[in-house]
Design a protein around this motif. Structure first.
Motif, PDB file in Angstrom:
ATOM      1  N   ALA A 136       0.852  -1.180   0.000  1.00  0.00           N
ATOM      2  CA  ALA A 136       0.000   0.000   0.000  1.00  0.00           C
ATOM      3  C   ALA A 136       0.893   1.236   0.000  1.00  0.00           C
ATOM      4  O   ALA A 136       1.887   1.287   0.716  1.00  0.00           O
ATOM      5  N   GLY A 137       0.513   2.210  -0.806  1.00  0.00           N
ATOM      6  CA  GLY A 137       1.346   3.391  -0.941  1.00  0.00           C
ATOM      7  C   GLY A 137       2.507   3.092  -1.865  1.00  0.00           C
ATOM      8  O   GLY A 137       2.736   1.952  -2.266  1.00  0.00           O
ATOM      9  N   GLY A 138       3.273   4.079  -2.222  1.00  0.00           N
ATOM     10  CA  GLY A 138       4.390   3.864  -3.122  1.00  0.00           C
ATOM     11  C   GLY A 138       3.927   3.480  -4.515  1.00  0.00           C
ATOM     12  O   GLY A 138       2.756   3.624  -4.865  1.00  0.00           O
ATOM     13  N   THR A 139       4.849   2.959  -5.305  1.00  0.00           N
ATOM     14  CA  THR A 139       4.566   2.548  -6.675  1.00  0.00           C
ATOM     15  C   THR A 139       5.038   1.117  -6.822  1.00  0.00           C
ATOM     16  O   THR A 139       6.155   0.862  -7.295  1.00  0.00           O
ATOM     17  N   PHE A 140       4.187   0.202  -6.447  1.00  0.00           N
ATOM     18  CA  PHE A 140       4.566  -1.206  -6.367  1.00  0.00           C
ATOM     19  C   PHE A 140       5.143  -1.716  -7.678  1.00  0.00           C
ATOM     20  O   PHE A 140       6.139  -2.437  -7.686  1.00  0.00           O
ATOM     21  N   LYS A 141       4.551  -1.339  -8.792  1.00  0.00           N
ATOM     22  CA  LYS A 141       4.951  -1.901 -10.084  1.00  0.00           C
ATOM     23  C   LYS A 141       6.364  -1.490 -10.478  1.00  0.00           C
ATOM     24  O   LYS A 141       6.926  -2.030 -11.421  1.00  0.00           O
ATOM     25  N   ARG A 142       6.942  -0.538  -9.782  1.00  0.00           N
ATOM     26  CA  ARG A 142       8.300  -0.102 -10.084  1.00  0.00           C
ATOM     27  C   ARG A 142       9.357  -0.736  -9.177  1.00  0.00           C
ATOM     28  O   ARG A 142      10.548  -0.507  -9.364  1.00  0.00           O
ATOM     29  N   TYR A 143       8.899  -1.512  -8.188  1.00  0.00           N
ATOM     30  CA  TYR A 143       9.843  -2.061  -7.223  1.00  0.00           C
ATOM     31  C   TYR A 143      10.292  -3.462  -7.580  1.00  0.00           C
ATOM     32  O   TYR A 143       9.496  -4.308  -7.979  1.00  0.00           O
ATOM     33  N   PHE A 144      11.545  -3.721  -7.365  1.00  0.00           N
ATOM     34  CA  PHE A 144      12.106  -5.067  -7.339  1.00  0.00           C
ATOM     35  C   PHE A 144      11.741  -5.608  -5.961  1.00  0.00           C
ATOM     36  O   PHE A 144      11.983  -4.951  -4.960  1.00  0.00           O
ATOM     37  N   MET A 145      11.133  -6.774  -5.902  1.00  0.00           N
ATOM     38  CA  MET A 145      10.628  -7.302  -4.629  1.00  0.00           C
ATOM     39  C   MET A 145      11.355  -8.575  -4.230  1.00  0.00           C
ATOM     40  O   MET A 145      11.782  -9.366  -5.082  1.00  0.00           O
ATOM     41  N   GLY A 146      11.465  -8.781  -2.917  1.00  0.00           N
ATOM     42  CA  GLY A 146      12.144  -9.970  -2.433  1.00  0.00           C
ATOM     43  C   GLY A 146      11.444 -10.617  -1.258  1.00  0.00           C
ATOM     44  O   GLY A 146      10.654  -9.968  -0.554  1.00  0.00           O
ATOM     45  N   TRP A 147      11.726 -11.887  -1.075  1.00  0.00           N
ATOM     46  CA  TRP A 147      11.314 -12.647   0.105  1.00  0.00           C
ATOM     47  C   TRP A 147      12.574 -13.050   0.873  1.00  0.00           C
ATOM     48  O   TRP A 147      13.541 -13.543   0.275  1.00  0.00           O
ATOM     49  N   PHE A 148      12.527 -12.869   2.165  1.00  0.00           N
ATOM     50  CA  PHE A 148      13.599 -13.277   3.068  1.00  0.00           C
ATOM     51  C   PHE A 148      12.980 -14.069   4.215  1.00  0.00           C
ATOM     52  O   PHE A 148      11.780 -14.034   4.421  1.00  0.00           O
ATOM     53  N   ARG A 149      13.823 -14.749   4.960  1.00  0.00           N
ATOM     54  CA  ARG A 149      13.340 -15.455   6.140  1.00  0.00           C
ATOM     55  C   ARG A 149      14.386 -15.406   7.240  1.00  0.00           C
ATOM     56  O   ARG A 149      15.575 -15.247   6.965  1.00  0.00           O
ATOM     57  N   GLN A 150      13.907 -15.560   8.461  1.00  0.00           N
ATOM     58  CA  GLN A 150      14.804 -15.541   9.605  1.00  0.00           C
ATOM     59  C   GLN A 150      14.356 -16.592  10.603  1.00  0.00           C
ATOM     60  O   GLN A 150      13.238 -16.514  11.136  1.00  0.00           O
ATOM     61  N   ALA A 151      15.221 -17.551  10.844  1.00  0.00           N
ATOM     62  CA  ALA A 151      14.968 -18.590  11.832  1.00  0.00           C
ATOM     63  C   ALA A 151      15.530 -18.142  13.173  1.00  0.00           C
ATOM     64  O   ALA A 151      16.439 -17.305  13.220  1.00  0.00           O
ATOM     65  N   PRO A 152      15.041 -18.689  14.279  1.00  0.00           N
ATOM     66  CA  PRO A 152      15.535 -18.295  15.603  1.00  0.00           C
ATOM     67  C   PRO A 152      17.040 -18.474  15.713  1.00  0.00           C
ATOM     68  O   PRO A 152      17.582 -19.525  15.363  1.00  0.00           O
ATOM     69  N   GLY A 153      17.711 -17.415  16.160  1.00  0.00           N
ATOM     70  CA  GLY A 153      19.141 -17.489  16.367  1.00  0.00           C
ATOM     71  C   GLY A 153      19.976 -17.374  15.102  1.00  0.00           C
ATOM     72  O   GLY A 153      21.203 -17.505  15.156  1.00  0.00           O
ATOM     73  N   LYS A 154      19.330 -17.135  13.969  1.00  0.00           N
ATOM     74  CA  LYS A 154      20.054 -17.034  12.708  1.00  0.00           C
ATOM     75  C   LYS A 154      19.833 -15.675  12.065  1.00  0.00           C
ATOM     76  O   LYS A 154      18.893 -14.965  12.395  1.00  0.00           O
ATOM     77  N   GLU A 155      20.701 -15.347  11.116  1.00  0.00           N
ATOM     78  CA  GLU A 155      20.559 -14.094  10.396  1.00  0.00           C
ATOM     79  C   GLU A 155      19.443 -14.213   9.347  1.00  0.00           C
ATOM     80  O   GLU A 155      19.113 -15.307   8.893  1.00  0.00           O
ATOM     81  N   ARG A 156      18.911 -13.062   8.995  1.00  0.00           N
ATOM     82  CA  ARG A 156      17.898 -13.039   7.938  1.00  0.00           C
ATOM     83  C   ARG A 156      18.574 -13.421   6.625  1.00  0.00           C
ATOM     84  O   ARG A 156      19.658 -12.927   6.303  1.00  0.00           O
ATOM     85  N   GLU A 157      17.926 -14.299   5.858  1.00  0.00           N
ATOM     86  CA  GLU A 157      18.529 -14.773   4.629  1.00  0.00           C
ATOM     87  C   GLU A 157      17.589 -14.631   3.443  1.00  0.00           C
ATOM     88  O   GLU A 157      16.366 -14.686   3.577  1.00  0.00           O
ATOM     89  N   PHE A 158      18.185 -14.485   2.289  1.00  0.00           N
ATOM     90  CA  PHE A 158      17.449 -14.349   1.047  1.00  0.00           C
ATOM     91  C   PHE A 158      16.765 -15.654   0.675  1.00  0.00           C
ATOM     92  O   PHE A 158      17.348 -16.733   0.833  1.00  0.00           O
ATOM     93  N   VAL A 159      15.546 -15.551   0.155  1.00  0.00           N
ATOM     94  CA  VAL A 159      14.804 -16.719  -0.306  1.00  0.00           C
ATOM     95  C   VAL A 159      14.520 -16.617  -1.810  1.00  0.00           C
ATOM     96  O   VAL A 159      14.833 -17.530  -2.566  1.00  0.00           O
ATOM     97  N   ALA A 160      13.921 -15.509  -2.221  1.00  0.00           N
ATOM     98  CA  ALA A 160      13.536 -15.358  -3.631  1.00  0.00           C
ATOM     99  C   ALA A 160      13.320 -13.888  -3.929  1.00  0.00           C
ATOM    100  O   ALA A 160      13.055 -13.097  -3.014  1.00  0.00           O
ATOM    101  N   SER A 161      13.404 -13.541  -5.213  1.00  0.00           N
ATOM    102  CA  SER A 161      13.122 -12.165  -5.609  1.00  0.00           C
ATOM    103  C   SER A 161      12.586 -12.141  -7.032  1.00  0.00           C
ATOM    104  O   SER A 161      12.714 -13.116  -7.780  1.00  0.00           O
ATOM    105  N   ILE A 162      11.998 -10.995  -7.379  1.00  0.00           N
ATOM    106  CA  ILE A 162      11.345 -10.872  -8.684  1.00  0.00           C
ATOM    107  C   ILE A 162      11.473  -9.437  -9.164  1.00  0.00           C
ATOM    108  O   ILE A 162      11.371  -8.495  -8.374  1.00  0.00           O
ATOM    109  N   THR A 163      11.733  -9.280 -10.456  1.00  0.00           N
ATOM    110  CA  THR A 163      11.879  -7.943 -11.014  1.00  0.00           C
ATOM    111  C   THR A 163      10.531  -7.221 -11.079  1.00  0.00           C
ATOM    112  O   THR A 163       9.477  -7.818 -10.877  1.00  0.00           O
ATOM    113  N   ASP A 164      10.586  -5.936 -11.382  1.00  0.00           N
ATOM    114  CA  ASP A 164       9.392  -5.099 -11.317  1.00  0.00           C
ATOM    115  C   ASP A 164       8.261  -5.596 -12.213  1.00  0.00           C
ATOM    116  O   ASP A 164       7.088  -5.539 -11.830  1.00  0.00           O
ATOM    117  N   ASN A 165       8.585  -6.112 -13.376  1.00  0.00           N
ATOM    118  CA  ASN A 165       7.546  -6.591 -14.296  1.00  0.00           C
ATOM    119  C   ASN A 165       7.338  -8.103 -14.219  1.00  0.00           C
ATOM    120  O   ASN A 165       6.571  -8.667 -14.998  1.00  0.00           O
TER     121      ASN A 165
END
Length: 123
Positions: free
Chosen positions: A24-53
């Motif tokens: 909500a807000g911003g210009t979603f269609k212009r953003y490169f988007m990503g998914w990350f995850r963080q398990a207990p006691g671990k650093e946040r890590e990259f999972v997946a990403s997708i370009t603006d289109n």
């Protein structure tokens, strides 16, 4: 932009979940988007990403072949379909937005984050 993740839950190993990230807000269609995850006691890590289109998608080694990232720019939503889940996938999953087109797995390169949704996979 405000990001809200939904769709987390508890499943048994081998099960599936679909996460959603509503923007909500911003210009979603212009953003490169990503998914990350963080398990207990671990650093946040990259999972997946997708370009603006949605034309290019990227996955971590762990996610490749099991997870699928997608987006619907008309609805301002990004998805993460997760199949064949494993106990090691247990984590809080976050979506994030990046203002530049270039691919990045670095959390510092994303300027907006959701609050996260818990995924728990039991054996």
């Amino acid at each position: 932009v405000d990001l809200v993740e939904t769709g987390g839950g508890s499943v048994q190993a081998g099960g599936s979940l679909r996460l959603s990230c509503a923007a909500a807000g911003g210009t979603f269609k212009r953003y490169f988007m990503g998914w990350f995850r963080q398990a207990p006691g671990k650093e946040r890590e990259f999972v997946a990403s997708i370009t603006d289109n949605g034309g290019s998608k990227y996955y971590s080694n762990s996610a490749e072949g099991r997870f699928t990232v997608a987006r619907d720019n008309a609805k301002n939503i990004m998805y993460l379909q997760m199949n064949n889940l494993r106990p090691e996938d247990t984590a809080v999953y976050y979506c994030a937005a990046r203002q530049y087109y270039s691919y990045s797995t670095n959390t510092g390169d994303y300027f907006a984050w959701g609050q996260g949704t818990q995924v728990t996979v039991s054996s």
